[in-house]
Design an enzyme around this catalytic site. Structure first.
Site, short mmCIF file in Angstrom:
data_model
loop_
_atom_site.label_atom_id
_atom_site.label_comp_id
_atom_site.label_asym_id
_atom_site.label_seq_id
_atom_site.Cartn_x
_atom_site.Cartn_y
_atom_site.Cartn_z
N GLY A 28 0.84 -1.20 0.00
CA GLY A 28 0.00 0.00 0.00
C GLY A 28 0.87 1.24 0.00
N SER A 55 -2.72 -5.46 -5.92
CA SER A 55 -1.39 -4.85 -6.07
C SER A 55 -0.38 -5.78 -6.71
CB SER A 55 -0.84 -4.43 -4.70
OG SER A 55 -1.74 -3.63 -4.03
N ASP A 85 -2.54 -1.17 10.55
CA ASP A 85 -2.28 -1.46 11.96
C ASP A 85 -3.36 -2.37 12.56
OD1 ASP A 85 0.06 0.28 12.36
OD2 ASP A 85 -1.34 1.85 11.79
N HIS A 110 5.27 1.70 12.51
CA HIS A 110 4.52 2.46 13.51
C HIS A 110 4.49 1.58 14.76
CE1 HIS A 110 1.57 4.93 15.44
NE2 HIS A 110 0.50 4.26 15.07
N GLU A 229 -10.34 29.63 -0.34
CA GLU A 229 -9.79 30.32 0.81
C GLU A 229 -9.41 29.36 1.94
OE1 GLU A 229 -9.27 33.64 0.45
OE2 GLU A 229 -8.07 33.29 2.24
N SER A 254 1.10 38.97 3.69
CA SER A 254 1.03 40.43 3.82
C SER A 254 1.07 40.83 5.29
CB SER A 254 -0.27 40.94 3.19
OG SER A 254 -1.38 40.48 3.97
P1 NAD Z 1 -2.18 0.70 3.40
O1 NAD Z 1 -3.58 0.54 3.84
O2 NAD Z 1 -1.85 1.76 2.43
O3 NAD Z 1 -1.62 -0.67 2.81
C1 NAD Z 1 -1.81 -1.88 3.46
C2 NAD Z 1 -1.43 -3.06 2.60
O4 NAD Z 1 -1.80 -4.25 3.28
C3 NAD Z 1 -2.13 -3.13 1.25
O5 NAD Z 1 -1.23 -3.71 0.32
C4 NAD Z 1 -3.29 -4.08 1.52
O6 NAD Z 1 -3.72 -4.74 0.36
C5 NAD Z 1 -2.64 -5.05 2.47
N1 NAD Z 1 -3.62 -5.72 3.36
C6 NAD Z 1 -4.70 -5.17 3.95
N2 NAD Z 1 -5.34 -6.07 4.72
C7 NAD Z 1 -4.64 -7.21 4.61
C8 NAD Z 1 -4.80 -8.51 5.16
N3 NAD Z 1 -5.82 -8.78 5.98
N4 NAD Z 1 -3.89 -9.46 4.84
C9 NAD Z 1 -2.86 -9.17 4.03
N5 NAD Z 1 -2.67 -7.97 3.45
C10 NAD Z 1 -3.53 -7.00 3.75
O7 NAD Z 1 -1.32 0.89 4.76
P2 NAD Z 1 -0.16 1.96 5.06
O8 NAD Z 1 -0.79 3.31 5.24
O9 NAD Z 1 0.94 1.78 4.11
O10 NAD Z 1 0.29 1.50 6.53
C11 NAD Z 1 1.17 0.44 6.76
C12 NAD Z 1 1.94 0.73 8.05
O11 NAD Z 1 2.72 1.91 7.86
C13 NAD Z 1 1.06 1.00 9.26
O12 NAD Z 1 1.70 0.46 10.38
C14 NAD Z 1 1.04 2.52 9.34
O13 NAD Z 1 0.79 3.02 10.65
C15 NAD Z 1 2.45 2.82 8.92
N6 NAD Z 1 2.68 4.18 8.43
C16 NAD Z 1 1.88 4.68 7.45
C17 NAD Z 1 2.12 5.95 6.95
C18 NAD Z 1 1.30 6.49 5.81
O14 NAD Z 1 1.54 7.61 5.43
N7 NAD Z 1 0.37 5.80 5.20
C19 NAD Z 1 3.15 6.74 7.48
C20 NAD Z 1 4.00 6.18 8.46
C21 NAD Z 1 3.73 4.90 8.93
MG MG Z 2 0.02 7.37 12.07
MG MG Z 3 -5.57 36.25 1.68
#
Ligand code: NAD
Ligand code: MG
Ligand code: MG
Length: 334
Positions: A28, A55, A85, A110, A229, A254
């Site tokens: 993801g 994917s 998560d 995370h 805005e 400004s």
């Molecule tokens: P996402 O939802 O974008 O991607 C999750 C992936 O897991 C996808 O490929 C999905 O198909 C797969 N998936 C979902 N359910 C599943 C299941 N039951 N079995 C197997 N695969 C499954 O998630 P993300 O936002 O990339 O988050 C992943 C981790 O990164 C989390 O721990 C999140 O807290 C951390 N994180 C995310 C961001 C962010 O900007 N998105 C930033 C920092 C840390």
């Molecule tokens: Mg977060």
């Molecule tokens: Mg203005």
């Protein structure tokens, strides 16, 4: 400023990852960025996905080897869990745990599932974290541009005695060392991350935008003006703050805007909002928020789905959808 816990490319030894396979579970937002950046950094990467995952084709087209989650987990010497998560605990039990051999490094982006004890890794494995302080798409884009998104790193369990250097190598491999890699704990990353997204970045900012938009529209102003805005211009202000800080942003606006900012801002975020922030932080620290979010998912996520649905129908989304169509340079997909 402390400097003994902040690292850059020069401090990281990427050769620590040579001869090892990194399994990235999930493709993801974060998953695709980690897998592609590591591959471009010369690391041997496999991606773990569900058999029916949409994917799969994308990852394969990018030249990555795709396996089922369980196979990737057992193939990886380093296993990075980039699943949502709220799904991690159940997938851990069913498909990951058995494949994590002693001596491997288990990584998260995370601290949630480890800090709130949703996953209890076995002794004998290293457990670490590399948490980019930015969305996955930026982690990829910045890397391609020769830049990097700052990362937090942490070691929760150091069975090998080498966990720190391995985690640091991974963080540098995704581009974090070009900006900064700060070492912290799972607890501090988790609590500050939840607070930031709830009070400021996501919860605070989206409610601020909606409240401003509604105030103008209810007063009879054109919703298109209200959109530009209160929502569109926010990015321009945020970019200035990101590059130059709050005072640097104020330098560019400004004098009238700056005077309005300094005399009115504290009325919008007054005592009541600060008390709400404190309460939000208390509920994160006590585990009350985690308990609520875990229960919501166990119950099937119905109220989460309902809130999403309601939010999509807001006038700011409708008017924004129309106005963004005329700006083809915006990436409007989600
Ligand atoms: P996402 O939802 O974008 O991607 C999750 C992936 O897991 C996808 O490929 C999905 O198909 C797969 N998936 C979902 N359910 C599943 C299941 N039951 N079995 C197997 N695969 C499954 O998630 P993300 O936002 O990339 O988050 C992943 C981790 O990164 C989390 O721990 C999140 O807290 C951390 N994180 C995310 C961001 C962010 O900007 N998105 C930033 C920092 C840390
Ligand atoms: Mg977060
Ligand atoms: Mg203005």
């Amino acid at each position: 400023m402390r400097t003994d816990d902040i690292f850059y490319d020069k401090d990281a030894d990427l050769s620590k990852l040579q001869g090892k396979t990194v399994a990235v579970l999930g493709y993801g937002s974060q998953g695709h960025a980690h897998a592609l950046n590591l591959k471009d950094s010369g690391v041997d990467v496999v991606v773990g996905l569900r058999p029916d995952s949409a994917s799969r084709a994308k990852a394969e087209a990018a030249g990555l080897e795709v396996l089922e989650i369980a196979d990737a987990a057992s193939r990886g010497d380093v296993v990075m869990v980039l699943l949502p998560d709220e799904k991690q605990a159940e997938v851990w039990e069913a498909e990951i745990a058995d494949g994590i051999a002693p001596g491997s490094l288990l990584l998260f982006a995370h601290g949630f599932t480890i800090h709130f004890e949703q996953i209890l890794p076995p002794p004998g494995v290293d457990v670490g974290m590399v948490a980019p302080k930015g969305p996955g798409h930026l982690v990829r884009r910045q890397y391609e541009e020769g830049r990097g998104v700052p990362c937090l790193m942490a070691v929760h369990q150091d069975a090998s005695g080498d966990a720190h250097d391995l985690v640091l190598a991974y963080a540098a491999g995704i581009g974090g060392g070009r900006a900064a890699i700060i070492e912290t704990t799972f607890k501090d990353e988790c609590e500050t991350d939840l607070f930031g997204e709830q009070a400021v970045l996501c919860g605070g900012a989206s409610e601020l935008v909606r409240a401003g938009f509604e105030t103008l529209v209810e007063a009879g102003y054109d919703p298109r003006l209200a959109y530009f805005e209160c929502l569109h211009e926010l990015k321009l202000i945020a970019d200035l703050m990101y590059e130059k800080g709050i005072q640097g942003m104020r330098y560019s606006i400004s004098n009238t805007a700056e005077y309005g900012d300094m005399t009115r801002g504290k009325r919008v975020i007054g005592k009541e909002s600060r008390a709400a922030m404190k309460q939000i932080l208390d509920q994160i620290q006590s585990g009350e928020f985690a308990k609520e979010w875990i229960a919501e998912n166990r119950a099937g996520g119905e109220s989460f789905d309902r809130m999403r649905e309601e939010a999509s129908g807001h006038q700011v989304e409708e008017i924004g959808g129309e106005l963004r169509k005329t700006m083809p340079w915006l990436d409007t997909d989600f």
